[in-house]
Enzyme design. Structure first.
Site, PDB file in Angstrom:
ATOM      1  N   TYR A  54       0.857  -1.187   0.000  1.00 16.22           N
ATOM      2  CA  TYR A  54       0.000   0.000   0.000  1.00 16.22           C
ATOM      3  C   TYR A  54       0.887   1.228   0.000  1.00 16.22           C
ATOM      4  CZ  TYR A  54      -4.901  -1.079   0.186  1.00 16.22           C
ATOM      5  OH  TYR A  54      -6.162  -1.429  -0.169  1.00 16.22           O
ATOM      6  N   GLU A  56      -0.422   4.857  -0.423  1.00 16.54           N
ATOM      7  CA  GLU A  56      -1.198   6.072  -0.650  1.00 16.54           C
ATOM      8  C   GLU A  56      -0.312   7.306  -0.511  1.00 16.54           C
ATOM      9  OE1 GLU A  56      -2.854   3.601   1.081  1.00 16.54           O
ATOM     10  OE2 GLU A  56      -5.038   3.929   0.895  1.00 16.54           O
ATOM     11  N   ASP A 200      -7.859  13.623 -24.754  1.00 16.89           N
ATOM     12  CA  ASP A 200      -7.781  12.198 -24.415  1.00 16.89           C
ATOM     13  C   ASP A 200      -7.073  11.528 -25.590  1.00 16.89           C
ATOM     14  OD1 ASP A 200      -8.249   9.486 -24.154  1.00 16.89           O
ATOM     15  OD2 ASP A 200     -10.281   9.728 -23.364  1.00 16.89           O
ATOM     16  N   THR A 226      -4.467   6.304 -21.829  1.00 14.67           N
ATOM     17  CA  THR A 226      -4.306   4.963 -21.296  1.00 14.67           C
ATOM     18  C   THR A 226      -2.930   4.489 -21.765  1.00 14.67           C
ATOM     19  OG1 THR A 226      -5.504   4.124 -23.215  1.00 14.67           O
ATOM     20  CG2 THR A 226      -6.743   4.343 -21.175  1.00 14.67           C
ATOM     21  N   LYS A 229      -2.915   0.919 -25.101  1.00 11.39           N
ATOM     22  CA  LYS A 229      -3.388   0.861 -26.495  1.00 11.39           C
ATOM     23  C   LYS A 229      -2.162   0.948 -27.414  1.00 11.39           C
ATOM     24  CE  LYS A 229      -8.083   2.435 -25.518  1.00 11.39           C
ATOM     25  NZ  LYS A 229      -8.130   3.170 -24.234  1.00 11.39           N
ATOM     26  N   ARG A 235      -2.303  -2.261 -18.700  1.00  9.54           N
ATOM     27  CA  ARG A 235      -3.608  -1.586 -18.616  1.00  9.54           C
ATOM     28  C   ARG A 235      -3.546  -0.549 -17.501  1.00  9.54           C
ATOM     29  NH1 ARG A 235      -6.480  -4.455 -22.078  1.00  9.54           N
ATOM     30  NH2 ARG A 235      -8.130  -2.911 -21.997  1.00  9.54           N
TER      31      ARG A 235
END
Ligand code: DSN
Length: 416
Positions: A54, A56, A200, A226, A229, A235
């Site tokens: 973790y 954060e 985008d 992203t 692609k 991903r």
């Protein structure tokens, strides 16, 4: 060590599905333009034990201790992305394109504020303001589209809607627009109405990285992409922005929307950014476009939306000779994977629209070039022209398998 041995021993059911999927990827021509084949190094990075932590917060400012190596990973990803795209600031934590877009709206707008985005049926995305999506429900999304005559962005409409609605953000960058976007014209409209310009670039980011498509960076306030692609990484997504928006964007991603960042995915993003500065990546990016230009042959038999392509994708108008759903199924039966897609001003419904969308990133990553694309376009035309003919589909399937055998996917992965 045999690859995936632990998975095979621990979970034969999932291992078996994985093998079948690997075979499908190997023995079919995958032409969904948002799909690709990540490198073995990217796949390995996705399985590193950084996934156990973790973390954060951001490098140097975490809510949990013991983060020095996690910070190293995330800082490398940030610095590499900044260099790759020439960005002032990058946030590498978004889990996906949808959450990244959500973070951008959250950072730059208040609830129910107005923004302009392209309508889904003209090539936009659900998160660009569709009424079923948070972007259309939480904000006043005004939708623009393409012109009917040439199917290119209707800049007169964009300007008129911008002047009428005074949006906080104007969004560009699409999922089914085959042409190069005139970023400068959008920038001018944004300046005229005092809107942020948000691009985008998920679909064409790999082309930008490889110099095969103009960079939006000089024109945009915020860019999202992203990473899986055309960029060919894991991903996930990243947000790139001007320094003056850095704090707003970072706060929107965490603590605004997300919890613990997926540091193994961030490691894989870093690997992908390293790969994308290599000369071979430039060749790959240019080859994607060259390959797609060969598929323009299809226009001798079926109409192409906007007449062709400048990028990695094509949109075929089936002109009621068959539906998008029928075309997708017939091609799938022949070993060619595409997706049904609406075309601008479609008279049919999205679940069985008038078009199909296809592209060349995956086939290019396999090493296919213009010669193979000529064969692929002939096979597609044959299937679409004989979609009810089982013999034709069987023959095409045979040719697809022969072609695929010459360009294996992950030959190094064990199949035992
Ligand atoms: N689902 C992606 C595409 O296929 O274009 C967009 O997120």
């Amino acid at each position: 060590m045999e690859r995936f041995k632990a998975l095979k021993d621990a979970d034969p059911e999932i291992f078996s599905s994985h093998l079948k999927e690997l075979d499908k990827q190997n023995n079919s021509l995958h032409m969904i333009p948002s799909d690709n084949i990540a490198s073995p190094a990217v796949l390995e990075a996705l399985s590193i034990p950084a996934q156990n932590r973790y973390a954060e917060g951001y490098p140097g400012k975490r809510y949990y201790g013991g983060q020095e190596f996690i910070d190293e990973i995330e800082t490398a990803a940030i610095e590499r992305a900044k260099k790759l795209f020439g960005a002032e600031h990058v946030n590498v934590q978004p889990y996906s394109g949808s959450t990244a877009n959500q973070a951008i709206y959250f950072a730059l707008m208040d609830l129910h504020d107005t923004f302009l985005g392209m309508t889904l049926s003209h090539g936009g995305h659900l998160t660009h303001g569709h009424f079923v999506n948070f972007s259309g429900k939480h904000y006043n999304a005004v939708q623009y589209g393409v012109r009917k005559d040439d199917e290119l962005i209707d800049f007169d409409q964009v300007r008129r809607l911008a002047l009428e609605n005074k949006p906080k953000i104007i969004q560009a960058g699409y999922t089914a627009y085959p042409r190069i976007i005139d970023f400068k014209r959008f920038r001018e409209i944004c300046d005229d109405v005092g809107a942020y310009f948000f691009i985008d670039m998920s679909h064409f980011a790999g082309l930008v990285a490889g110099g095969a498509y103009p960079s939006p960076m000089p024109f945009a306030d915020v860019v999202m992409t992203t990473t899986h692609k055309t960029l060919r990484g894991p991903r996930g997504a990243i947000i790139l922005c001007k320094q003056e928006l850095a704090e707003k964007i970072d706060k929107a991603v965490f603590p605004g929307l997300q919890g613990g960042p997926h540091e193994h995915t961030i490691a894989a993003k870093a690997v992908c950014f390293k790969e994308a500065v290599e000369p071979e990546f430039k060749d790959y990016a240019h080859q994607i476009v060259k390959n797609c230009k060969v598929l323009e042959n299809i226009k001798n038999n079926f109409r192409l939306v906007s007449g062709g392509t400048d990028s990695h994708l094509l949109l075929i108008d089936l002109q009621q000779k068959l539906t998008g759903k029928e075309a997708e199924k017939a091609l799938d039966e022949s070993g060619i994977i595409v997706n049904k897609n609406t075309i601008p001003f479609d008279i049919r419904k999205p679940f069985d629209p008038s078009g199909i969308r296809l592209g060349t990133p995956t086939l290019t990553s396999r090493g296919m070039k213009e010669g193979e694309m000529k064969l692929v376009s002939d096979l597609i035309i044959r299937v679409l022209s004989n979609h009810n003919n089982a013999e034709v589909k069987q023959d095409v399937r045979k040719q697809v398998i022969e072609l695929c055998a010459k360009f294996p996917v992950y030959p190094e992965l064990s199949r035992n």
